[in-house]
Design an enzyme around this catalytic site. Structure first.
Site, short mmCIF file in Angstrom:
data_model
loop_
_atom_site.label_atom_id
_atom_site.label_comp_id
_atom_site.label_asym_id
_atom_site.label_seq_id
_atom_site.Cartn_x
_atom_site.Cartn_y
_atom_site.Cartn_z
N LYS A 47 29.49 12.43 14.05
CA LYS A 47 28.89 13.31 15.06
C LYS A 47 29.59 14.67 15.15
O LYS A 47 28.97 15.67 15.52
CB LYS A 47 28.87 12.64 16.43
CG LYS A 47 28.29 11.22 16.45
CD LYS A 47 26.89 11.12 15.91
CE LYS A 47 26.43 9.68 15.73
NZ LYS A 47 25.21 9.54 14.95
N GLY A 62 24.51 5.36 20.67
CA GLY A 62 24.18 4.24 21.55
C GLY A 62 25.07 4.14 22.77
O GLY A 62 25.11 3.10 23.41
N GLY A 63 25.79 5.23 23.07
CA GLY A 63 26.56 5.28 24.31
C GLY A 63 27.92 4.61 24.26
O GLY A 63 28.67 4.66 25.22
N HIS A 100 15.87 13.93 27.28
CA HIS A 100 16.12 13.69 25.85
C HIS A 100 14.85 14.11 25.11
O HIS A 100 13.81 13.45 25.24
CB HIS A 100 16.43 12.21 25.62
CG HIS A 100 16.50 11.81 24.17
ND1 HIS A 100 17.57 11.15 23.63
CD2 HIS A 100 15.62 11.97 23.16
CE1 HIS A 100 17.34 10.93 22.33
NE2 HIS A 100 16.16 11.41 22.04
N GLU A 132 22.65 14.96 18.28
CA GLU A 132 22.78 14.12 17.09
C GLU A 132 21.56 14.29 16.20
O GLU A 132 20.51 14.71 16.67
CB GLU A 132 22.85 12.63 17.49
CG GLU A 132 24.16 12.24 18.17
CD GLU A 132 24.13 10.83 18.76
OE1 GLU A 132 23.38 9.97 18.26
OE2 GLU A 132 24.89 10.60 19.72
N ASN A 154 19.21 11.89 13.51
CA ASN A 154 18.93 10.59 12.91
C ASN A 154 18.26 10.79 11.56
O ASN A 154 17.26 11.50 11.47
CB ASN A 154 18.03 9.76 13.82
CG ASN A 154 18.67 9.55 15.17
OD1 ASN A 154 19.87 9.30 15.26
ND2 ASN A 154 17.90 9.68 16.23
N ARG A 186 16.57 8.78 9.63
CA ARG A 186 15.67 7.67 9.31
C ARG A 186 14.31 7.91 9.98
O ARG A 186 14.17 8.80 10.82
CB ARG A 186 16.26 6.38 9.87
CG ARG A 186 16.41 6.44 11.39
CD ARG A 186 16.75 5.14 12.06
NE ARG A 186 16.67 5.26 13.51
CZ ARG A 186 17.61 5.75 14.30
NH1 ARG A 186 18.75 6.20 13.78
NH2 ARG A 186 17.43 5.82 15.60
#
Ligand code: MV4
Length: 445
Positions: free
Chosen positions: A116, A163-164, A207, A286, A288, A290
Site C-alpha cells: 500500500k 480489509g481493515g 467509498h 488502494e 485492486n 482484479r
C-alpha cells in the site's frame, strides 16, 4: 486467442467467467475441492478436475494442483476470479514461466499495488490525489513529528494491509506510539510484514471506486465509479453506480486522472482504483488488480462485458471500444445475498430447498446455487448477487423492491430481508450515507 481457459475459482464468479467463455467460443475447465463435486461451476464447465480437500489452502489456493490441472487438460490460460489467487503475484509469475496466460495484470503491478505504501507513491507520482500522510514507512522515532504535521486524528495503516486489519486511529499525540505499536503487532501477526504508514484520518468519507481497463495497444479507459459505502466489518453489502452524490463533471475529472495514471505505468487488464470521498474531494487509498465482486453494476450502466474484455486483452487483442464509445446509461444497484442470519450475520450453510430468483426487465441474478444444493460450510457466505438496472435511481429502487420481494431462497437464512429493510430507509433513498452509516443503522436495530 485463448482456446481453453481454466477457471481457478468457485461459486457465482466461476459461472460468470464460464458464460463469457461460452459466448467467445472458449472451452472451460472447472477446478474444485472434494466439497464442491456437486457445485454448479463443475456441472457447467466443459471439463473438471478435483484439486484437493475442502479447505481452500489445499484446493483453491493450491498452486501445484492448479498447475497440474492445466497440464492435464492442456488449458492455455487461467482466470483467477476474485479472492483466492487473484492477487498473488507469484502465481502470475509461475503461470508465465509455464507459458500459460494469467488473465490479469502483470505480476509486477500486482506486487506494487499489494504494497500500500508503494501503491500510494506510484499514484501520487502519476498525479492522483492521495490522503495526506507520511511519505513511506514510519518508525517510532519519526512518527510523532510526521503525525504532528499531518494533524490529529491520524490513522496508522499497515503497508501489507487491506480489509481493515493492522489499522488503528490515534486521536492524540499522547496515544500515538501505543496505537502504532498495537497496529504494528496486528500487521506482523496477520501478514508477517509490519511496515506501517500514517494518514490523516477522514471521519465521514464515502467509498467511491473507479473501474479501469487497459490493453497492450495503448487503449486505456475508465468505466465510471461505484459507490460502495454501505459496508459492515469491511464487507460490502450494497453497491451502486453512479454514486448518488457525485457531480457529472467530477466523474469525468477523476476518470481522466486515473486513466492517465495507469497509462504512465503501463497497466494491463481490469483494475479498480479505490478512493475515499469527503467534502467534495477524492483521496486515493488502494488499487485492486482484479475483477471485483461488484463489477456487474458497471456492466449494467455501460453495457460492456468486463470479463470478455479481460479475455481479449489477455489474448493480446485491443479493447473492443474506446472511451468515446462508452455511453453511461441509467442506474444500477447490487445487493449481495449471503447465507447468513440477517440480524446476527452468523453463517447459515445447509440445504436450499426452494430457489426462485426474480426476473424481468433490468434484473440480473449472478448465483451458482440451485434448489437441492447444499451450501458447504468451508467458504464465504455469499450465495448470489441481485443486480438491478433502471433509467434512473428511483426506478432502480422500485425495481429492486419488487425483485427482493420475488426472491425465494428456502431452507437457509439469507440477508434478503436486510436488503428489504435497508432500501426503505430515508437516508438510503436520499443517498445520504457514508462508510459508517450501515453499522450505525444495524446498531440501532
Ligand atoms: C481510511 C479511513 C479513514 N481515513 N483512511 C478501511 C479499509 C482500508 N482498505 C481503508 N479503510 C479506511 N481507510 C483514512 N485516511 C477509513 C477507512 C474505513 C473504510 C473505508 C472504506 C469502506 C469502509 C470503511 C470502514 C471503516 C474504515
Amino acid at each position: 486467442m485463448i482456446k481453453k481457459l481454466l477457471i481457478a475459482n468457485r461459486g457465482e464468479i466461476a459461472l460468470r467467467i464460464h458464460r463469457a467463455c461460452q459466448e467467445m467460443g472458449i472451452a472451460t475447465v472447472a477446478v474444485h475441492s472434494t466439497a464442491d463435486s456437486e457445485a454448479m461451476h463443475v456441472r457447467l464447465a466443459d471439463e473438471s478436475v478435483c484439486i484437493g480437500p475442502p479447505n481452500a489452502a489445499q484446493s483453491y489456493l493450491n498452486i501445484p494442483a492448479i498447475l497440474a490441472a492445466c497440464e492435464i487438460t492442456d488449458a492455455d490460460a487461467v482466470h483467477p476470479g476474485y479472492g483466492f489467487l487473484s492477487e498473488n503475484a507469484g502465481f502470475a509469475e509461475i503461470l508465465e514461466a509455464h507459458d500459460i496466460i494469467f488473465v490479469g495484470p502483470k505480476a509486477q503491478h500486482i506486487r506494487d499495488m499489494g504494497d500500500k505504501i508503494a501503491a500510494k507513491q506510484l499514484m501520487r507520482a502519476a498525479g492522483v490525489p492521495v490522503v495526506p500522510g507520511s511519505d513511506g514507512a514510519v518508525t517510532n522515532d519519526d512518527a510523532p513529528a510526521i503525525a504532528e504535521k499531518i494533524g490529529y486524528p491520524v490513522l496508522c495503516k499497515a503497508a501489507a494491509g487491506g480489509g481493515g486489519r493492522g489499522m488503528k486511529v490515534a486521536e492524540t499525540a499522547e496515544t500515538l506510539l501505543e496505537t502504532l505499536a498495537t497496529a504494528r503487532a496486528e500487521a506482523r501477526a496477520a501478514f508477517g510484514d509490519d511496515a506501517m504508514y500514517l494518514e490523516k484520518y477522514l471521519g465521514t468519507p464515502r467509498h467511491i471506486e473507479v473501474q479501469v481497463m487497459a490493453d497492450a495497444h495503448g487503449g486505456v479507459v475508465h468505466l465510471g465509479e461505484r459507490d460502495c459505502s454501505l459496508q459492515r466489518r469491511h464487507q460490502k453489502v450494497l453497491e451502486e453506480s453512479p454514486s448518488p452524490i457525485l457531480p457529472m463533471e467530477q466523474r469525468e475529472q477523476i476518470g481522466a486522472i486515473v486513466t492517465k495514471a495507469i497509462s504512465t505505468f503501463g497497466y494491463l487488464g481490469a483494475g479498480t482504483i479505490e478512493f475515499l470521498y469527503q467534502d467534495g474531494q477524492f483521496y486515493f487509498i488502494e488499487m485492486n488488480t482484479r475483477l471485483q465482486v461488484e463489477h456487474p453494476v458497471t456492466e449494467m450502466v455501460t453495457n460492456i462485458d468486463l470479463v470478455r474484455e479481460q479475455l481479449r486483452v489477455a489474448s493480446g487483442l485491443p479493447l473492443s471500444f474506446a472511451q468515446s464509445d462508452i455511453a453511461f446509461s441509467g442506474h444500477a444497484i447490487e445487493c449481495r445475498i449471503n447465507a447468513e442470519d440477517p440480524r446476527s450475520f452468523a453463517p447459515s450453510p445447509g440445504r436450499i430447498t426452494q430457489f426462485h430468483p426474480p426476473g424481468g426487465l433490468g434484473v440480473r441474478v449472478d448465483s451458482a446455487v440451485y434448489a437441492g444444493y447444499t451450501i458447504p460450510p468451508y467458504y464465504d457466505s455469499m450465495i448470489g448477487k441481485l443486480i438491478v438496472h433502471g433509467r434512473d435511481r428511483q426506478e432502480c429502487i422500485m425495481r429492486l423492491r419488487r425483485s427482493l420481494r420475488e426472491f425465494v431462497v428456502d431452507g437457509i437464512k439469507t440477508t434478503i430481508s436486510l436488503h428489504q429493510d435497508l432500501i426503505e430507509q430515508p437516508d438510503f433513498q436520499s443517498g445520504s450515507y457514508d462508510i459508517h452509516w450501515l453499522e450505525k443503522y444495524l446498531a440501532g436495530q
